[in-house]
Design a protein around this motif. Structure first.
Motif, mmCIF file in Angstrom:
data_model
loop_
_atom_site.group_PDB
_atom_site.id
_atom_site.type_symbol
_atom_site.label_atom_id
_atom_site.label_comp_id
_atom_site.label_asym_id
_atom_site.label_seq_id
_atom_site.Cartn_x
_atom_site.Cartn_y
_atom_site.Cartn_z
ATOM 1 N N LYS A 87 0.808 -1.218 0.000
ATOM 2 C CA LYS A 87 0.000 0.000 0.000
ATOM 3 C C LYS A 87 0.844 1.272 0.000
ATOM 4 O O LYS A 87 0.471 2.263 -0.621
ATOM 5 C CB LYS A 87 -0.912 -0.007 1.228
ATOM 6 C CG LYS A 87 -2.113 0.906 1.104
ATOM 7 C CD LYS A 87 -3.179 0.515 2.116
ATOM 8 C CE LYS A 87 -4.492 1.201 1.821
ATOM 9 N NZ LYS A 87 -5.589 0.663 2.680
ATOM 10 N N THR A 88 1.948 1.255 0.725
ATOM 11 C CA THR A 88 2.726 2.481 0.896
ATOM 12 C C THR A 88 3.867 2.595 -0.104
ATOM 13 O O THR A 88 4.376 3.681 -0.322
ATOM 14 C CB THR A 88 3.364 2.533 2.297
ATOM 15 O OG1 THR A 88 4.251 1.423 2.448
ATOM 16 C CG2 THR A 88 2.302 2.487 3.376
ATOM 17 N N ALA A 89 4.280 1.464 -0.657
ATOM 18 C CA ALA A 89 5.442 1.426 -1.550
ATOM 19 C C ALA A 89 6.721 1.803 -0.820
ATOM 20 O O ALA A 89 7.689 2.223 -1.435
ATOM 21 C CB ALA A 89 5.233 2.329 -2.762
ATOM 22 N N ILE A 90 6.692 1.651 0.492
ATOM 23 C CA ILE A 90 7.921 1.871 1.261
ATOM 24 C C ILE A 90 8.709 0.570 1.268
ATOM 25 O O ILE A 90 8.139 -0.505 1.418
ATOM 26 C CB ILE A 90 7.588 2.296 2.713
ATOM 27 C CG1 ILE A 90 6.928 3.667 2.702
ATOM 28 C CG2 ILE A 90 8.852 2.311 3.570
ATOM 29 C CD1 ILE A 90 6.428 4.108 4.061
ATOM 30 N N ASP A 91 10.000 0.700 1.123
ATOM 31 C CA ASP A 91 10.861 -0.479 1.094
ATOM 32 C C ASP A 91 10.767 -1.264 2.399
ATOM 33 O O ASP A 91 10.751 -0.696 3.487
ATOM 34 C CB ASP A 91 12.301 -0.036 0.875
ATOM 35 C CG ASP A 91 13.288 -1.178 1.022
ATOM 36 O OD1 ASP A 91 13.297 -2.046 0.142
ATOM 37 O OD2 ASP A 91 14.001 -1.215 2.035
ATOM 38 N N GLY A 92 10.720 -2.586 2.274
ATOM 39 C CA GLY A 92 10.532 -3.446 3.436
ATOM 40 C C GLY A 92 11.578 -3.277 4.509
ATOM 41 O O GLY A 92 11.244 -3.156 5.694
ATOM 42 N N SER A 93 12.830 -3.226 4.099
ATOM 43 C CA SER A 93 13.872 -3.133 5.115
ATOM 44 C C SER A 93 13.828 -1.780 5.817
ATOM 45 O O SER A 93 14.095 -1.687 7.017
ATOM 46 C CB SER A 93 15.246 -3.393 4.508
ATOM 47 O OG SER A 93 15.421 -2.679 3.321
ATOM 48 N N ALA A 94 13.466 -0.753 5.080
ATOM 49 C CA ALA A 94 13.303 0.558 5.716
ATOM 50 C C ALA A 94 12.099 0.526 6.651
ATOM 51 O O ALA A 94 12.128 1.077 7.753
ATOM 52 C CB ALA A 94 13.125 1.642 4.668
ATOM 53 N N LEU A 95 11.066 -0.146 6.199
ATOM 54 C CA LEU A 95 9.829 -0.187 6.972
ATOM 55 C C LEU A 95 10.045 -0.794 8.358
ATOM 56 O O LEU A 95 9.472 -0.324 9.351
ATOM 57 C CB LEU A 95 8.772 -0.980 6.204
ATOM 58 C CG LEU A 95 7.327 -0.843 6.686
ATOM 59 C CD1 LEU A 95 6.908 0.609 6.778
ATOM 60 C CD2 LEU A 95 6.385 -1.612 5.778
ATOM 61 N N THR A 96 10.848 -1.829 8.418
ATOM 62 C CA THR A 96 11.149 -2.438 9.713
ATOM 63 C C THR A 96 11.642 -1.384 10.701
ATOM 64 O O THR A 96 11.172 -1.314 11.849
ATOM 65 C CB THR A 96 12.240 -3.521 9.555
ATOM 66 O OG1 THR A 96 11.763 -4.532 8.675
ATOM 67 C CG2 THR A 96 12.570 -4.147 10.891
ATOM 68 N N GLN A 97 12.574 -0.566 10.255
ATOM 69 C CA GLN A 97 13.135 0.469 11.130
ATOM 70 C C GLN A 97 12.082 1.509 11.487
ATOM 71 O O GLN A 97 11.994 1.977 12.618
ATOM 72 C CB GLN A 97 14.311 1.168 10.443
ATOM 73 C CG GLN A 97 15.322 0.228 9.802
ATOM 74 C CD GLN A 97 15.899 -0.767 10.784
ATOM 75 O OE1 GLN A 97 16.127 -0.415 11.951
ATOM 76 N NE2 GLN A 97 16.102 -2.003 10.349
ATOM 77 N N ILE A 98 11.294 1.883 10.487
ATOM 78 C CA ILE A 98 10.271 2.899 10.694
ATOM 79 C C ILE A 98 9.254 2.419 11.723
ATOM 80 O O ILE A 98 8.851 3.161 12.618
ATOM 81 C CB ILE A 98 9.588 3.223 9.347
ATOM 82 C CG1 ILE A 98 10.588 3.928 8.423
ATOM 83 C CG2 ILE A 98 8.345 4.059 9.543
ATOM 84 C CD1 ILE A 98 10.099 4.113 6.996
ATOM 85 N N LEU A 99 8.851 1.172 11.594
ATOM 86 C CA LEU A 99 7.859 0.624 12.523
ATOM 87 C C LEU A 99 8.416 0.558 13.946
ATOM 88 O O LEU A 99 7.676 0.745 14.916
ATOM 89 C CB LEU A 99 7.412 -0.763 12.056
ATOM 90 C CG LEU A 99 6.573 -0.773 10.785
ATOM 91 C CD1 LEU A 99 6.276 -2.199 10.328
ATOM 92 C CD2 LEU A 99 5.265 0.005 10.984
ATOM 93 N N LYS A 100 9.715 0.319 14.043
ATOM 94 C CA LYS A 100 10.342 0.320 15.365
ATOM 95 C C LYS A 100 10.180 1.674 16.046
ATOM 96 O O LYS A 100 9.755 1.773 17.200
ATOM 97 C CB LYS A 100 11.840 0.015 15.216
ATOM 98 C CG LYS A 100 12.271 -1.336 15.748
ATOM 99 C CD LYS A 100 13.772 -1.531 15.530
ATOM 100 C CE LYS A 100 14.088 -2.971 15.189
ATOM 101 N NZ LYS A 100 15.440 -3.140 14.625
#
Lengths: 150, 150
Positions: free
Chosen positions: B61-74
């Motif tokens: 949905k967001t087109a945010i990169d998965g590995s970046a997303l992990t950090q963002i969600l943290k």
DNA sequence: ATATTTTATTTTGCATGCAAAATAATAATA
DNA sequence: TATTATTATTTTGCATGCAAAATAAAATAT
């Protein structure tokens, strides 16, 4: 419809975010072959157009952030693509000068724009021009913006 | 005109680069007031639309990169905006769930799209829609791209 | 049922983008 | 001219974006 504008589907910004990332990503492979990142390629394009310009001019032309540019230029200096030369009259300024390697790279890069353009099935030259003009409007509207706020 | 396509002026990509950076930059101040970065705001918008989704769905949905997303969600977890919950049937999957704070933030964010839109003198609703559709074409043309290469 | 493959997510390492503070040098002013 | 701005660039610190490798758990194949 409250909150309708908060939906991602309705946001120009998110489209720009996706499109910009997508296209930059698709440059990665071709640019990797000549050992450049996208911002570094932008710097090269600016210098191929006009060499021996100031850092300030390079910022103006490329729209790359100054503090990032310092780091980028360092790496490009290490790769022997250019040299950063202290100004003679005004010692605050630095002039960027392509090396022979840097100039020569232009030939190896010449095919890249075409190669990228081939990936666009849906967008012909006219369409592309319209898009660019629309983006120019966006850019111009926001140019003044980031000053008033500060 | 050899090398004409290497000029920055003629490049759709550089326009997208500038426009995307500009608009993201203009979101910074309003978003700072609610303690969010732009990608974090994108995550929130996705979750305000549909809560308790998988990380994979969030990426889609967001087109945010998965590995970046992990950090963002943290970081967003630290801010108590959401929680990452291990899947029950499939323990590989994680489900993202907004906290009360996260849900409440939607009200404080509701004015932001309007505020941003005010900065566009040159672009009305129709114009904006055309631009978005054109960007969708770009995005779609490149979607398949990054797979064939690999 | 065990080995192999695939899927979902995380970790790592590198390269920006950006705001804010720091430097260095020129320009302007008292 | 010493002082105070103003400029041009760099440094610092934080937050991604991305490729590649690592993990972990489910699905398949043997």
């Amino acid at each position: 419809m409250p909150f309708e504008q908060l939906k991602l589907k309705n946001q120009l910004c998110h489209r720009l975010y996706m499109a910009s990332n997508s296209i930059a990503r698709s440059y990665r492979a071709p640019l990797a072959e000549i050992n450049l990142t996208y911002p570094q390629y932008v710097v090269m394009m600016a210098l191929w157009e006009k060499d021996k310009i100031t850092i300030a001019e390079l910022i103006e032309k490329t729209a790359i952030d100054g503090s990032a540019l310092t780091q980028i230029l360092k790496k490009m200096t290490d790769k022997k693509l250019l040299a950063v030369i202290k100004g003679e009259q005004d010692k605050r300024k630095r002039h960027i000068q392509l090396t022979n390697d840097g100039q020569a790279l232009k030939l190896k890069a010449a095919h890249i724009p075409t190669e990228i353009r081939c990936k666009f099935d849906s967008i012909d030259a006219t369409h592309s021009l319209q898009l660019m003009q629309a983006l120019d409007l966006v850019i111009n509207d926001l140019k003044s913006d980031n000053k008033y706020e500060a």
